[in-house]
Design a protein around this motif. Structure first.
Motif, PDB file in Angstrom:
ATOM      1  N   LYS A 103       0.841  -1.198   0.000  1.00  0.00           N
ATOM      2  CA  LYS A 103       0.000   0.000   0.000  1.00  0.00           C
ATOM      3  C   LYS A 103       0.879   1.251   0.000  1.00  0.00           C
ATOM      4  N   ASP A 104       0.282   2.350  -0.381  1.00  0.00           N
ATOM      5  CA  ASP A 104       0.870   3.686  -0.237  1.00  0.00           C
ATOM      6  C   ASP A 104       0.006   4.438   0.762  1.00  0.00           C
ATOM      7  N   VAL A 105       0.609   5.011   1.760  1.00  0.00           N
ATOM      8  CA  VAL A 105      -0.082   5.953   2.640  1.00  0.00           C
ATOM      9  C   VAL A 105       0.440   7.325   2.233  1.00  0.00           C
ATOM     10  N   TRP A 106      -0.480   8.212   1.874  1.00  0.00           N
ATOM     11  CA  TRP A 106      -0.078   9.506   1.344  1.00  0.00           C
ATOM     12  C   TRP A 106      -0.686  10.633   2.176  1.00  0.00           C
ATOM     13  N   ALA A 107      -0.019  11.758   2.117  1.00  0.00           N
ATOM     14  CA  ALA A 107      -0.489  12.962   2.801  1.00  0.00           C
ATOM     15  C   ALA A 107      -0.127  14.155   1.936  1.00  0.00           C
ATOM     16  N   GLU A 108      -1.009  15.151   1.908  1.00  0.00           N
ATOM     17  CA  GLU A 108      -0.784  16.307   1.053  1.00  0.00           C
ATOM     18  C   GLU A 108      -0.915  17.619   1.822  1.00  0.00           C
ATOM     19  N   PHE A 109       0.030  18.503   1.526  1.00  0.00           N
ATOM     20  CA  PHE A 109      -0.014  19.893   1.984  1.00  0.00           C
ATOM     21  C   PHE A 109      -0.401  20.745   0.782  1.00  0.00           C
ATOM     22  N   ASP A 110      -1.321  21.680   0.954  1.00  0.00           N
ATOM     23  CA  ASP A 110      -1.628  22.630  -0.097  1.00  0.00           C
ATOM     24  C   ASP A 110      -0.565  23.722  -0.077  1.00  0.00           C
ATOM     25  N   VAL A 111       0.015  24.001  -1.227  1.00  0.00           N
ATOM     26  CA  VAL A 111       1.068  25.009  -1.300  1.00  0.00           C
ATOM     27  C   VAL A 111       0.771  26.104  -2.318  1.00  0.00           C
ATOM     28  N   ALA A 112      -0.413  26.072  -2.925  1.00  0.00           N
ATOM     29  CA  ALA A 112      -0.772  27.093  -3.909  1.00  0.00           C
ATOM     30  C   ALA A 112      -0.849  28.454  -3.230  1.00  0.00           C
ATOM     31  N   ARG A 113      -0.612  29.474  -4.003  1.00  0.00           N
ATOM     32  CA  ARG A 113      -0.675  30.843  -3.475  1.00  0.00           C
ATOM     33  C   ARG A 113      -2.015  31.060  -2.781  1.00  0.00           C
ATOM     34  N   GLY A 114      -1.963  31.497  -1.550  1.00  0.00           N
ATOM     35  CA  GLY A 114      -3.175  31.763  -0.776  1.00  0.00           C
ATOM     36  C   GLY A 114      -3.720  30.545  -0.058  1.00  0.00           C
TER      37      GLY A 114
END
Length: 119
Positions: A103-114
């Motif tokens: 499996k892949d356990v993934w996590a995401e941070f939003d880095v778009a402007r604003g």
């Protein structure tokens, strides 16, 4: 843990030094879970970081697909069980992708402007 240090350094090199500590903590939690719950003798886990214009994604792969992670509410005396709660508090979203093997356990941070990560 080497993965934690390398992730923090890479994120800073990518121009996101304010996220380096949080990324290091998320990598540490996900990699620890891979070692504790996803390890098989002779098989390694993998940490991958990907940066797009909008998202910084961390994915940790391990060979044990039958043990899918989930958050739980540990008791005050429990020594374990808080890692995914920490991940959930720091990132915009996280999840699990089953693979043919593992499996892949993934996590995401939003880095778009604003955009800002939760937490």
């Amino acid at each position: 843990m080497r993965a934690r240090q390398r992730a923090a350094r890479l994120v800073a090199e990518w121009g996101l030094p304010d996220l380096a500590d949080d990324v290091a903590l998320v990598v540490s939690e996900l990699a620890s879970n891979a070692v504790l719950h996803g390890a098989l003798r002779g098989r390694l886990f993998r940490v991958q970081l990907t940066l797009t214009e909008a998202v910084l994604r961390i994915a940790v792969s391990d060979p044990k697909g039958e043990r899918l992670p989930r958050t739980r509410q540990p008791g005050p005396d429990d020594k374990f069980g808080r890692g995914l709660l920490i991940v959930d508090a720091l990132v915009a979203r996280w999840g699990v992708r089953e693979r043919t093997i593992g499996k892949d356990v993934w996590a995401e941070f939003d880095v778009a402007r604003g955009a800002r990560p939760r937490g």
